[in-house]
Design a protein around this motif. Sequence first.
Motif, PDB file in Angstrom:
ATOM      1  N   VAL A  26       0.877  -1.037   0.039  1.00 53.03           N
ATOM      2  CA  VAL A  26      -0.270   0.217  -0.064  1.00 53.03           C
ATOM      3  C   VAL A  26       0.596   1.180   0.179  1.00 53.03           C
ATOM      4  N   LEU A  27       1.634   1.019   0.809  1.00 52.28           N
ATOM      5  CA  LEU A  27       2.791   2.402   1.272  1.00 52.28           C
ATOM      6  C   LEU A  27       3.681   3.094  -0.564  1.00 52.28           C
ATOM      7  N   ARG A  28       3.947   1.826  -1.145  1.00 51.41           N
ATOM      8  CA  ARG A  28       4.644   1.698  -2.519  1.00 51.41           C
ATOM      9  C   ARG A  28       3.836   2.340  -4.040  1.00 51.41           C
ATOM     10  N   GLY A  29       2.086   2.250  -3.204  1.00 53.87           N
ATOM     11  CA  GLY A  29       1.365   2.804  -4.626  1.00 53.87           C
ATOM     12  C   GLY A  29       0.739   1.247  -5.282  1.00 53.87           C
ATOM     13  N   GLU A  30       1.291   0.441  -4.888  1.00 53.75           N
ATOM     14  CA  GLU A  30       0.858  -1.159  -6.108  1.00 53.75           C
ATOM     15  C   GLU A  30       0.171  -1.294  -6.473  1.00 53.75           C
ATOM     16  N   ILE A  31      -0.845  -1.083  -4.727  1.00 52.93           N
ATOM     17  CA  ILE A  31      -2.399  -1.728  -4.589  1.00 52.93           C
ATOM     18  C   ILE A  31      -2.898  -0.126  -3.930  1.00 52.93           C
TER      19      ILE A  31
ATOM     20  N   ALA B 177      13.764 -17.049  -4.993  1.00 52.64           N
ATOM     21  CA  ALA B 177      12.422 -16.115  -5.145  1.00 52.64           C
ATOM     22  C   ALA B 177      12.727 -14.458  -4.603  1.00 52.64           C
ATOM     23  N   GLY B 178      13.486 -14.972  -3.681  1.00 60.11           N
ATOM     24  CA  GLY B 178      12.768 -13.617  -2.918  1.00 60.11           C
ATOM     25  C   GLY B 178      11.776 -12.855  -2.276  1.00 60.11           C
ATOM     26  N   ASN B 179      11.726 -11.651  -1.593  1.00 60.26           N
ATOM     27  CA  ASN B 179      10.640 -12.229  -0.531  1.00 60.26           C
ATOM     28  C   ASN B 179       8.894 -11.275  -0.960  1.00 60.26           C
ATOM     29  N   GLY B 180       9.084 -11.447  -2.199  1.00 59.70           N
ATOM     30  CA  GLY B 180       7.743 -10.922  -2.305  1.00 59.70           C
ATOM     31  C   GLY B 180       6.399 -12.278  -3.291  1.00 59.70           C
ATOM     32  N   TRP B 181       5.580 -11.750  -4.029  1.00 52.67           N
ATOM     33  CA  TRP B 181       4.577 -12.964  -4.827  1.00 52.67           C
ATOM     34  C   TRP B 181       5.345 -13.962  -5.619  1.00 52.67           C
TER      35      TRP B 181
ATOM     36  N   PRO C 133       2.484 -18.126 -17.528  1.00 51.77           N
ATOM     37  CA  PRO C 133       1.886 -17.834 -16.933  1.00 51.77           C
ATOM     38  C   PRO C 133       1.868 -16.029 -17.204  1.00 51.77           C
ATOM     39  N   SER C 134       1.369 -14.786 -17.240  1.00 49.41           N
ATOM     40  CA  SER C 134       0.789 -14.238 -17.154  1.00 49.41           C
ATOM     41  C   SER C 134       0.806 -12.952 -15.662  1.00 49.41           C
ATOM     42  N   THR C 135       2.212 -12.603 -15.301  1.00 50.91           N
ATOM     43  CA  THR C 135       1.760 -11.851 -14.120  1.00 50.91           C
ATOM     44  C   THR C 135       1.496 -10.394 -13.851  1.00 50.91           C
ATOM     45  N   GLN C 136       1.246 -10.587 -14.915  1.00 53.30           N
ATOM     46  CA  GLN C 136       0.896  -9.156 -14.876  1.00 53.30           C
ATOM     47  C   GLN C 136      -0.482  -8.557 -13.625  1.00 53.30           C
ATOM     48  N   GLY C 137      -0.671  -7.591 -13.494  1.00 49.59           N
ATOM     49  CA  GLY C 137      -1.119  -6.638 -12.184  1.00 49.59           C
ATOM     50  C   GLY C 137      -1.420  -8.029 -10.582  1.00 49.59           C
ATOM     51  N   ILE C 138      -0.592  -8.625 -10.486  1.00 47.12           N
ATOM     52  CA  ILE C 138       0.190  -8.976  -9.087  1.00 47.12           C
ATOM     53  C   ILE C 138       1.946  -8.577  -9.084  1.00 47.12           C
ATOM     54  N   PRO C 139       1.682  -7.139  -8.366  1.00 40.70           N
ATOM     55  CA  PRO C 139       3.108  -6.665  -8.013  1.00 40.70           C
ATOM     56  C   PRO C 139       3.765  -7.441  -7.820  1.00 40.70           C
ATOM     57  N   GLY C 140       5.612  -7.072  -8.640  1.00 43.18           N
ATOM     58  CA  GLY C 140       6.931  -7.888  -8.531  1.00 43.18           C
ATOM     59  C   GLY C 140       6.567  -9.549  -8.710  1.00 43.18           C
ATOM     60  N   LEU C 141       5.656 -10.170  -8.241  1.00 46.65           N
ATOM     61  CA  LEU C 141       5.837 -11.325  -9.017  1.00 46.65           C
ATOM     62  C   LEU C 141       6.961 -12.572  -9.397  1.00 46.65           C
ATOM     63  N   GLN C 142       7.005 -13.345  -8.952  1.00 44.50           N
ATOM     64  CA  GLN C 142       8.512 -13.942  -8.938  1.00 44.50           C
ATOM     65  C   GLN C 142       7.807 -15.469  -9.644  1.00 44.50           C
ATOM     66  N   ILE C 143       8.782 -16.240 -11.045  1.00 46.17           N
ATOM     67  CA  ILE C 143       8.419 -17.255 -11.100  1.00 46.17           C
ATOM     68  C   ILE C 143       9.127 -18.061 -10.757  1.00 46.17           C
TER      69      ILE C 143
ATOM     70  N   ARG D  66      -5.301 -14.094 -12.873  1.00 45.29           N
ATOM     71  CA  ARG D  66      -6.633 -13.149 -13.105  1.00 45.29           C
ATOM     72  C   ARG D  66      -7.446 -12.761 -11.989  1.00 45.29           C
ATOM     73  N   ARG D  67      -7.956 -14.071 -11.198  1.00 43.64           N
ATOM     74  CA  ARG D  67      -8.930 -13.528  -9.976  1.00 43.64           C
ATOM     75  C   ARG D  67      -7.778 -13.095  -9.316  1.00 43.64           C
ATOM     76  N   LEU D  68      -6.700 -13.106  -8.501  1.00 44.65           N
ATOM     77  CA  LEU D  68      -5.677 -12.685  -7.653  1.00 44.65           C
ATOM     78  C   LEU D  68      -5.378 -10.721  -8.046  1.00 44.65           C
ATOM     79  N   ALA D  69      -4.974 -11.160  -9.698  1.00 40.54           N
ATOM     80  CA  ALA D  69      -4.904 -10.055  -9.999  1.00 40.54           C
ATOM     81  C   ALA D  69      -6.368  -8.578 -10.044  1.00 40.54           C
ATOM     82  N   ASP D  70      -7.737  -9.772 -10.177  1.00 42.48           N
ATOM     83  CA  ASP D  70      -8.792  -8.090 -10.125  1.00 42.48           C
ATOM     84  C   ASP D  70      -8.781  -8.208  -8.576  1.00 42.48           C
ATOM     85  N   THR D  71      -8.379  -9.034  -7.700  1.00 41.96           N
ATOM     86  CA  THR D  71      -8.415  -8.682  -6.147  1.00 41.96           C
ATOM     87  C   THR D  71      -7.366  -7.853  -5.855  1.00 41.96           C
ATOM     88  N   LEU D  72      -6.485  -7.189  -6.365  1.00 34.62           N
ATOM     89  CA  LEU D  72      -5.561  -6.262  -5.595  1.00 34.62           C
ATOM     90  C   LEU D  72      -5.869  -4.470  -7.067  1.00 34.62           C
ATOM     91  N   ALA D  73      -6.579  -5.330  -7.402  1.00 32.50           N
ATOM     92  CA  ALA D  73      -7.054  -3.489  -8.607  1.00 32.50           C
ATOM     93  C   ALA D  73      -7.837  -3.034  -7.681  1.00 32.50           C
TER      94      ALA D  73
END
Length: 539
Positions: A347-352, A456-460, A473-483, A532-539
């Motif tokens: 939230v503080l970084r403005g990602e959500i 993997a680091g410490n994010g999604w 898979p698409s990573t769009q809409g999920i901030p900092g997602l690592q695969i 997609r469901r997660l990205a919609d939730t975070l949008a």
Amino acid sequence: MDANREHGVNQGVEEDVDSAARQAASGASSMLYDVAIVGFGPSGAVAAGLLGGQGLKVHVCDRQHTVYDKPRAIAIDHEILRVFQQLGIVDRIAAHVEPFTPSEYFGVDGQLIKRLTMIAPPYPLGYTPSNVFSQPPVEQALREHVRSLTNVTVALGASVTAVTQDDAVVSLSVTHDDGRTDTVRARYVVACDGASSFVREQVGITLEDLQFDEPWLVVDVLANERGLAKLPTTSVQYCEAERPCTIVIGPGNHRRWEISLKEGEDPAKVTQPEETWKLLSRWITPDDGELWRQASYRFHALVADRWRAGRVFVAGDAAHQQPPFLGQGMCQGVRDVANLSWKLGAVLRGEIAGGAAERLLDSYGDERKAHVQELTSRIKAIGAVICERDIDKARARDAHLLADSGGVVRDTPRQDVIPPLDTGLLAPATNPARGTLFPQPWLRQDGKDVRLDTVAGNGWLLVLGAGYDGPAPSTQGIPGLQIVRLDETLPEKEGVAAAWFERHGSTAALVRPDRYVYGTAASGQALADLTRRLADTLA
């Protein structure tokens, strides 16, 4: 006894606030911090480390100058060690951590009625699942790590005397023990200031009673060789109607007793050395060791009615207290701040932003309160086994437990008692993996053995098992997602994740920054729907 703070104590390893921190504190009223943390016990220190590690501007204060030099918490599990890995201190504290011995429960007539043990290796999170530890040096390491972060201001000997907030800022009135006063302004505040939290009371959060209230004496002893030779080699729960009590084998020569007090016994009197030794005389004498700490407590089961009031959050003992029968007090506090810190960071970084940000922050209290209530219920059930005072009912309990096991006491892994998340930011489709901790397998990378989170680091995180055969898979809409794909280029050493995927009938897992599983998928299309469901939730 697991508690984040013991109030009114000013002993321990000296810690002077450095000149840079003093200068920052003196100008605190003109600076707007991202987060201010009240309380620099274990929960507050972990929160400061996690938030500071994200590059946020953090202020943390505590009215004490020092780490308390005696143990309060004694148990720590693999989930918490994984958080310490994220902080980068897990190797530094290794010398102060040892595997927990089995806990054996003995009934009224001295017979074994129950045994808690360790799950078998390979260990799912990359660490021994259940451990004992020495709190003072571990807490000192946490503080030293926080003090090394240049974006974190530490103010010790500083008491919060008032809390006010508006739609944008929380203001803390702070009085220093040298007489200075100032105002700390922050976008959010996390209250980690203990069971009698001043901040909690200031913002009108109350505690709900979960119906447990018993007086106990907690005694820590540093046993010598003669004493160690007399004592059990496993931790023991004496489920005796006359006086239920516990021995915990701590690290090295540290042994802890938790002894229930009878009606009419004076809680202050039993902490006097001569009275304490009388209660320990069943096992050892003053010739067998030295008293390290003795303290009387009322073991409570309490939880905050709400975990957020505007821009103020409660965590650790400020949010909950539970009986110590599974050693989860400090662990619960670390879970709190691990859950909250990544959400505040996003939230503080403005990602959500907007409504999604508010829902994300609200999910902290929804998730943690439900988890604390469920775990406390399970701890109370363990306590009920230990604490039955009616001898006939206690014998009936013993007979029932033995009958349920067919007359043979079977091992119960301690980690089986810890519940998953079952509400909050989780995929709608329920399955046994959802809300559990994703494993941390050992991987082989560039000729070295490394844990998953190191890669993997410490994010999604999206983990694709070797069996995943869908499209990228698409990573769009999920901030900092690592695969991370676990295949021949990044193979597992022990098959922990492979077994996990097979057990849950999936080939992909979408994992939150706190390493709880958002959801799983068994095909490319199912994974696309999940992301997609997660990205919609975070949008």
